[in-house]
Design a protein around this motif. Structure first.
Motif, PDB file in Angstrom:
ATOM      1  N   GLY A  35       0.792  -1.231   0.000  1.00 35.34           N
ATOM      2  CA  GLY A  35       0.000   0.000   0.000  1.00 35.34           C
ATOM      3  C   GLY A  35       0.821   1.275   0.000  1.00 35.34           C
ATOM      4  O   GLY A  35       0.310   2.357   0.278  1.00 35.34           O
ATOM      5  N   ILE A  36       2.111   1.168  -0.307  1.00 39.64           N
ATOM      6  CA  ILE A  36       2.930   2.378  -0.426  1.00 39.64           C
ATOM      7  C   ILE A  36       2.993   2.749  -1.907  1.00 39.64           C
ATOM      8  O   ILE A  36       3.273   1.891  -2.755  1.00 39.64           O
ATOM      9  CB  ILE A  36       4.351   2.132   0.124  1.00 39.64           C
ATOM     10  N   ARG A  37       2.706   3.995  -2.230  1.00 39.04           N
ATOM     11  CA  ARG A  37       2.637   4.391  -3.634  1.00 39.04           C
ATOM     12  C   ARG A  37       4.027   4.457  -4.257  1.00 39.04           C
ATOM     13  O   ARG A  37       5.021   4.677  -3.579  1.00 39.04           O
ATOM     14  CB  ARG A  37       1.947   5.741  -3.764  1.00 39.04           C
ATOM     15  N   THR A  38       4.074   4.213  -5.556  1.00 43.20           N
ATOM     16  CA  THR A  38       5.319   4.366  -6.312  1.00 43.20           C
ATOM     17  C   THR A  38       5.001   5.284  -7.488  1.00 43.20           C
ATOM     18  O   THR A  38       3.846   5.402  -7.888  1.00 43.20           O
ATOM     19  CB  THR A  38       5.807   3.004  -6.854  1.00 43.20           C
ATOM     20  N   PRO A  39       6.007   5.942  -8.058  1.00 41.06           N
ATOM     21  CA  PRO A  39       5.757   6.702  -9.288  1.00 41.06           C
ATOM     22  C   PRO A  39       5.395   5.684 -10.375  1.00 41.06           C
ATOM     23  O   PRO A  39       5.882   4.554 -10.327  1.00 41.06           O
ATOM     24  CB  PRO A  39       7.105   7.351  -9.597  1.00 41.06           C
ATOM     25  N   ARG A  40       4.594   6.041 -11.362  1.00 37.75           N
ATOM     26  CA  ARG A  40       4.274   5.080 -12.419  1.00 37.75           C
ATOM     27  C   ARG A  40       5.564   4.576 -13.042  1.00 37.75           C
ATOM     28  O   ARG A  40       6.475   5.344 -13.306  1.00 37.75           O
ATOM     29  CB  ARG A  40       3.381   5.732 -13.485  1.00 37.75           C
ATOM     30  N   TRP A  41       5.640   3.254 -13.293  1.00 43.24           N
ATOM     31  CA  TRP A  41       6.893   2.692 -13.789  1.00 43.24           C
ATOM     32  C   TRP A  41       6.636   1.556 -14.763  1.00 43.24           C
ATOM     33  O   TRP A  41       5.544   0.991 -14.819  1.00 43.24           O
ATOM     34  CB  TRP A  41       7.767   2.209 -12.637  1.00 43.24           C
ATOM     35  N   ALA A  42       7.664   1.222 -15.517  1.00 44.45           N
ATOM     36  CA  ALA A  42       7.589   0.087 -16.430  1.00 44.45           C
ATOM     37  C   ALA A  42       8.989  -0.437 -16.680  1.00 44.45           C
ATOM     38  O   ALA A  42       9.957   0.333 -16.667  1.00 44.45           O
ATOM     39  CB  ALA A  42       6.964   0.521 -17.754  1.00 44.45           C
ATOM     40  N   VAL A  43       9.089  -1.738 -16.903  1.00 36.22           N
ATOM     41  CA  VAL A  43      10.381  -2.340 -17.218  1.00 36.22           C
ATOM     42  C   VAL A  43      10.472  -2.532 -18.730  1.00 36.22           C
ATOM     43  O   VAL A  43       9.507  -2.964 -19.349  1.00 36.22           O
ATOM     44  CB  VAL A  43      10.539  -3.698 -16.500  1.00 36.22           C
ATOM     45  N   VAL A  44      11.619  -2.186 -19.289  1.00 36.66           N
ATOM     46  CA  VAL A  44      11.811  -2.324 -20.728  1.00 36.66           C
ATOM     47  C   VAL A  44      13.042  -3.190 -20.968  1.00 36.66           C
ATOM     48  O   VAL A  44      14.122  -2.891 -20.464  1.00 36.66           O
ATOM     49  CB  VAL A  44      12.009  -0.936 -21.382  1.00 36.66           C
ATOM     50  N   GLU A  45      12.847  -4.268 -21.737  1.00 35.26           N
ATOM     51  CA  GLU A  45      13.992  -5.145 -21.992  1.00 35.26           C
ATOM     52  C   GLU A  45      14.436  -5.119 -23.446  1.00 35.26           C
ATOM     53  O   GLU A  45      15.472  -5.671 -23.787  1.00 35.26           O
ATOM     54  CB  GLU A  45      13.683  -6.567 -21.532  1.00 35.26           C
ATOM     55  N   SER A  46      13.626  -4.502 -24.312  1.00 38.75           N
ATOM     56  CA  SER A  46      14.107  -4.292 -25.682  1.00 38.75           C
ATOM     57  C   SER A  46      13.491  -3.004 -26.208  1.00 38.75           C
ATOM     58  O   SER A  46      12.422  -2.581 -25.751  1.00 38.75           O
ATOM     59  CB  SER A  46      13.740  -5.475 -26.582  1.00 38.75           C
ATOM     60  N   SER A  47      14.162  -2.407 -27.184  1.00 41.63           N
ATOM     61  CA  SER A  47      13.735  -1.094 -27.652  1.00 41.63           C
ATOM     62  C   SER A  47      12.330  -1.116 -28.227  1.00 41.63           C
ATOM     63  O   SER A  47      11.639  -0.109 -28.264  1.00 41.63           O
ATOM     64  CB  SER A  47      14.737  -0.535 -28.663  1.00 41.63           C
ATOM     65  N   SER A  48      11.872  -2.312 -28.640  1.00 42.75           N
ATOM     66  CA  SER A  48      10.535  -2.376 -29.216  1.00 42.75           C
ATOM     67  C   SER A  48       9.467  -2.071 -28.166  1.00 42.75           C
ATOM     68  O   SER A  48       8.364  -1.650 -28.494  1.00 42.75           O
ATOM     69  CB  SER A  48      10.301  -3.766 -29.818  1.00 42.75           C
ATOM     70  N   GLN A  49       9.785  -2.291 -26.893  1.00 42.71           N
ATOM     71  CA  GLN A  49       8.791  -2.041 -25.852  1.00 42.71           C
ATOM     72  C   GLN A  49       8.789  -0.579 -25.403  1.00 42.71           C
ATOM     73  O   GLN A  49       7.929  -0.157 -24.625  1.00 42.71           O
ATOM     74  CB  GLN A  49       9.106  -2.903 -24.611  1.00 42.71           C
ATOM     75  N   LEU A  50       9.790   0.191 -25.863  1.00 43.90           N
ATOM     76  CA  LEU A  50      10.054   1.493 -25.256  1.00 43.90           C
ATOM     77  C   LEU A  50       8.874   2.459 -25.350  1.00 43.90           C
ATOM     78  O   LEU A  50       8.411   2.986 -24.339  1.00 43.90           O
ATOM     79  CB  LEU A  50      11.314   2.094 -25.908  1.00 43.90           C
TER      80      LEU A  50
END
Lengths: 658, 658
Positions: free
Chosen positions: B474-489
């Motif tokens: 229940g602790i907030r985080t800034p919106r985030w995403a993991v990217v493992e290849s440039s196609s996902q960027l």
């Protein structure tokens, strides 16, 4: 100059009452029992007082050196006239009820001083307890103090009496005791000057609530502190105390921070309370040198542990034992105790083991803090007698246990410093070690001509003018440009470079951020938008290259007592939150700048995490600002932030009030 | 449980020497002169010692409650066997040379404890000075202390003797004195537990270098501190002292910060030095209540000023006088002294004026700090006698001047607290006022199932897993995403939003910034460039929405002594520079969270400049993290920064080690 005050050949007591409870009677008795010169008692209602014939009026005495006044306040100006007539060189006005009481009293005080000044009479007081010299007690305190080498100067009568009682209890000898009172004429600096020349006085202790004349103090005291230790206890360091002092001696106490900076400048020592003052006196009245590193020698492991804690928390250093010393000490200690600092002689140590250990370390260049707990194997007194044999070998002793009083006396008589608690000894040592060399500040304004013309006639300096001033003084600024219409925007932005900051540019200081007058991180594509945002509210706009780095706060101010000073701290909002600020009087040398940077943790911030930020540029900026505020007679200025990175220090926001 | 130790009906002294300088002889003499039960002296070389017949061996005595051991260390295990055989319930092992000395000693210590535990014998020591009860002195210290209500528990023999000497000098009566020694079996908590139940003991003073069993301490001590004041002096708070303690009682002192947090949790009072302990004892052994606000009453303005300064700098409050009290006080004071706090009775106050002033304020709900400077009009003793009439009216007295000793005795005999310096009185009062209510921490791990499976089998938690953990709790985080290849960027960036931060995403903690693994302020047009920059060095990349706000540091740790704790401070590089950190043991209540936030100045930072930042979300984050580290048995974690702004608190960088 104050010869007639300190070394009169005749004294007249005006208000020499027959009533033994009255101040005028007590002071007469004190004088009669101590002073060998001629004494006149002035009383218009009795023929004799305390066995001597009275005179009706001061005018009747022909001539006299010193007049002591203890009569109702309204009669004092008249007596001052008479003192002038009989050629008195000085007067001690014991009467109270002047500036410290009411308007009426303030007027009377002005009147009496003006009469005295015209007539060449120096005045101690009013509202003073009087003074004690090696040749007389001209106070109304019953004090039976020994003659000695300690001078006491007190602005408060109560603290004065306390110090007299202390001298009496501890058999510390006094050379002079002066109760300053309202300092209407003679002030603390005058007294210090006399004591500096006095051969009997080796150390000066003072209690002040305010300094009467800051620039005289800064001018004169450094050369005094060069000759003998000068200790200050200041009342009214906090808000509550300052409030109380106002109604007490009528003192405006001034800023505690600036007082601290002034004492450091003049090379004095400021203590934090009465107990600290008495503890420091134990060291300053003894003959034992104090060295920066400390070796703890004890027969109780627990005492050693607590003392090491105290040394660390006072910011002092434990001495490192040399391999040679360790080898020698091995012969002395029981096999299960390897030689270390603290040196634990063990609970079974007798006085012989103390002696042998001291012999082994006596040549080490450190302060030897000898702690003895009375245990079945050894008493404090035995160790005290051992310590006597190491006089001059930088020994400070702490005696703890049943016979600590007796052991204390043994060492005090030999003028060796002795304490009851390790923590007290460490604090006292730390005061001595943290004293700075006295400095005289030379404050001659030498403004750069162009700078002077930029500020002439202004109260506030517009932001872009402040930027120019900084540059004239050689302090870097981020690249900047002023834009007054959108047609200038592109060219100005190209000159400044991206990313940049757009700020409202005003002639008077405002809270730009709160008023929507700042846009950060402006790149080329957001330039127009950001500009419109700010210029819709403010006609003139400042573009500034945005820099990365650490924010440092550098301020300048003009203190009513001590004049121009700078203040340094960690910048941005942390200035207000941490209140980790440090002050120094202008002009500030590079050494002093480094000192206040480290005191305020700015240095630590600039060097944290292996940063290679440009410390030197901050030192130069502080020192430059300290000269600039003198040159331009600045009332108040802030550089907040001074942005510091690897390439230098940049004044980003500058507010100047003249 | 410790009845046989504290209230034996028979005692055997093993090693009862005829040599009067030996420990074994001294302890026997001390016992013989105080104890009314049966005493056996064990000595295989002499027929009698100190007038009583000896036994050759402990086995010969039939049965005995308490065995006191003062023989060479190698013989101690054998004696423990014999103690078991004769049904002893407790042993005091005075012999030293065990764990504190060498490996051999450590083994002997283990051996003797294991024999004793199997045989049901409780052991005090080894390396102890012994103990004193109302019915016996079983130490080798010559101490002639009165019976009374103060218990002293000391881990160091030297400090123990010092406290005995102190009690003797000041005529403070002791109930129990216990020298803990190496605490091989009986530890400080056992002793505290006994003293909590003891009706004679009203207050407990202790000197500790380390706590033997942290979880037992946290479990048991709160209920003790609920019943009587429990004071701690800790040796080895600093690095130097901790080093010294290691070689002294063989103690690992543990972290000073955690000890402080533990004492606060259990509702104890931690003092900063021996002198503070003795000063605090003056209040705790007296019967006078202490109220939060302080009214200063004095006959010396200077003392009033210094005392007001001391009160402010201790963070205490000056009492406000009610209009009614002011009216009443006007009748008492001379016309030129308006009633204020500090209340300056003037230098001409006699004891009658003190009495009338105290009458006028006796019903005010505040601590009355009465300060008297002996002056011609009044002595300390006179005012002390006046003060006696106001017992129970929250009066603390400071006597200064020639007859301060006599005046002190008057008040001490009446059990009213009296000091020599206002600063000491203020410090002692502040210890009492700053004590927190005792709390027992309930530490039952109740991990969220999904959280547990996320960390299972890991030593380090990868950054994106740490983000998920935060969210689960229940602790907030800034919106985030993991990217493992440039196609996902592109898609990831759209999900996160701009501006964003690109960070290297690693399975193990690294210094991302130093390794070129962080790009801030990334907008859409610089996205590709920034991504390439980071992904050229790191395979996996984390995109995170960039937030503005204030950086707070929240850490969690597992202390070897006291278990899980949190630490809070101002974030970013300021953590290292200002070292303004505050600790609390897990789990942390919201009250405690607020307390450590304000102690570490986090609250001040969040509310500076009229900021409306979300304090509540920080409180919740601290409290949640404090439970999370228990649930997952975290070894160490940092949230640095926890970014706080108007909308909440966001965990931006999280490092977790299990």
């Amino acid at each position: 100059m104050l010869e007639k005050l300190f070394k009169p050949s005749s004294i007249a007591v005006v208000g020499a009452s027959r009533n033994r409870d009255k101040v005028g009677n007590i002071v007469l008795r004190n004088i009669l029992s101590t002073f060998r010169g001629k004494v006149f008692a002035i009383n218009d209602k009795a023929d004799s007082v305390e066995g001597i014939r009275t005179n009706k009026s001061l005018k009747d005495v022909g001539s006299v050196d010193l007049v002591v006044v203890a009569i109702p306040r309204t009669a004092v100006p008249q007596v001052m006239e008479e003192a002038v007539q009989v050629g008195a060189g000085a007067a001690v006005v014991i009467t109270s009820g002047f500036r410290e009481t009411d308007e009426e009293g303030a007027k009377l005080e002005e009147e009496l001083v003006s009469i005295a000044r015209k007539g060449g009479v120096r005045v101690l007081g009013p509202n003073t307890l009087g003074l004690i010299t090696p040749d007389m007690n001209a106070t109304f305190a019953f004090a039976d103090v020994l003659k000695g080498n300690v001078a006491v100067v007190a602005q408060s009568g109560g603290i004065g009496v306390y110090m007299l009682n202390w001298a009496q209890r501890t058999r510390i000898g006094l050379s002079y005791f002066v109760s300053l009172g309202n300092q209407a004429d003679i002030d603390e600096t005058d007294i210090f000057q006399f004591l500096a020349e006095d051969l009997d006085t080796r150390v000066i202790f003072s209690y002040l609530e305010g300094v009467a004349n800051g620039s005289k103090f800064l001018d004169v005291v450094p050369s005094i502190a060069n000759r003998k230790p000068l200790v200050f206890l200041k009342g009214g360091m906090g808000r509550e105390g300052a409030e109380a002092a106002k109604t007490h001696t009528g003192s405006l106490t001034g800023s505690g921070d600036l007082f601290r900076a002034a004492v450091r400048t003049v090379g004095g020592i400021q203590v934090d309370g009465l107990e600290d003052m008495l503890n420091l006196a134990k060291i300053l009245t003894a003959d034992e040198p104090i060295r920066p590193d400390i070796l703890v020698i004890t027969n109780s492991g627990g005492h050693g542990v607590l003392t090491a804690d105290a040394i660390e928390s006072a910011g002092l250093k434990m001495a490192a034992l040399t391999p040679r010393a360790i080898d020698k000490l091995k012969e002395v200690l029981p096999p299960q105790s390897p030689p270390k600092n603290p040196l634990d002689l063990s609970g079974d140590a007798d006085s012989g083991r103390y002696r042998r250990a001291l012999q082994m370390v006596q040549d080490l260049d450190c302060t030897k803090l000898v702690i003895v707990q009375s245990l079945p194997m050894v008493s404090c007194s035995e160790v005290a007698r051992v310590v006597l044999g190491f006089k001059g070998r930088e020994v400070v002793t702490v005696v703890m246990g049943l016979d600590e009083d007796a052991a204390s006396r043994t060492l005090e008589l030999a003028k060796m410093p002795v304490f009851r608690f390790p923590e007290d000894a460490v604090r006292a040592i730390s005061y001595v070690l943290k004293r700075k060399p006295p400095q005289r500040k030379i404050r001659v304004p030498q403004p750069i001509e162009e700078a002077r013309s930029l500020v002439e006639g202004r109260k506030y300096v517009p932001d872009y003018v402040a930027m120019k001033l900084m540059e004239l003084y050689g302090i870097r600024t981020p690249r900047w440009a002023v834009v007054e219409s959108s047609s200038q925007l592109e060219a100005a932005a190209d000159k400044v470079g991206f990313p940049l900051v757009i700020k409202a540019s005003t002639d008077y200081p405002i809270h730009k951020t709160e008023m929507g007058g700042v846009v950060m991180n402006v790149e080329r594509d957001s330039l127009g938008h950001a500009y419109n945002q700010v210029s819709s509210k403010f006609k003139r706009v400042l573009l500034q290259r945005q820099l990365h780095g650490v924010e440092v706060f550098v301020g300048g101010l003009r203190d009513p007592t001590f004049g121009h000073a700078v203040v340094v701290g960690i910048g941005g909002v942390h200035v207000e939150v941490m209140k980790s600020l440090s002050y120094a009087l202008s002009p500030v040398s590079e050494d002093e700048a480094l000192e206040i940077m480290s005191e305020s943790k700015v240095t630590q911030l600039l060097t944290a995490r292996n940063r290679n930020y440009d410390l030197g540029s901050v030192v130069r900026a502080i020192s430059t600002i300290s000269r600039m505020i003198v040159d331009l007679n600045v009332k108040e200025m802030d550089v907040n932030p001074l942005m510091v990175n690897e390439t230098g220090a940049y004044a980003v926001d500058v507010r100047i009030e003249l």
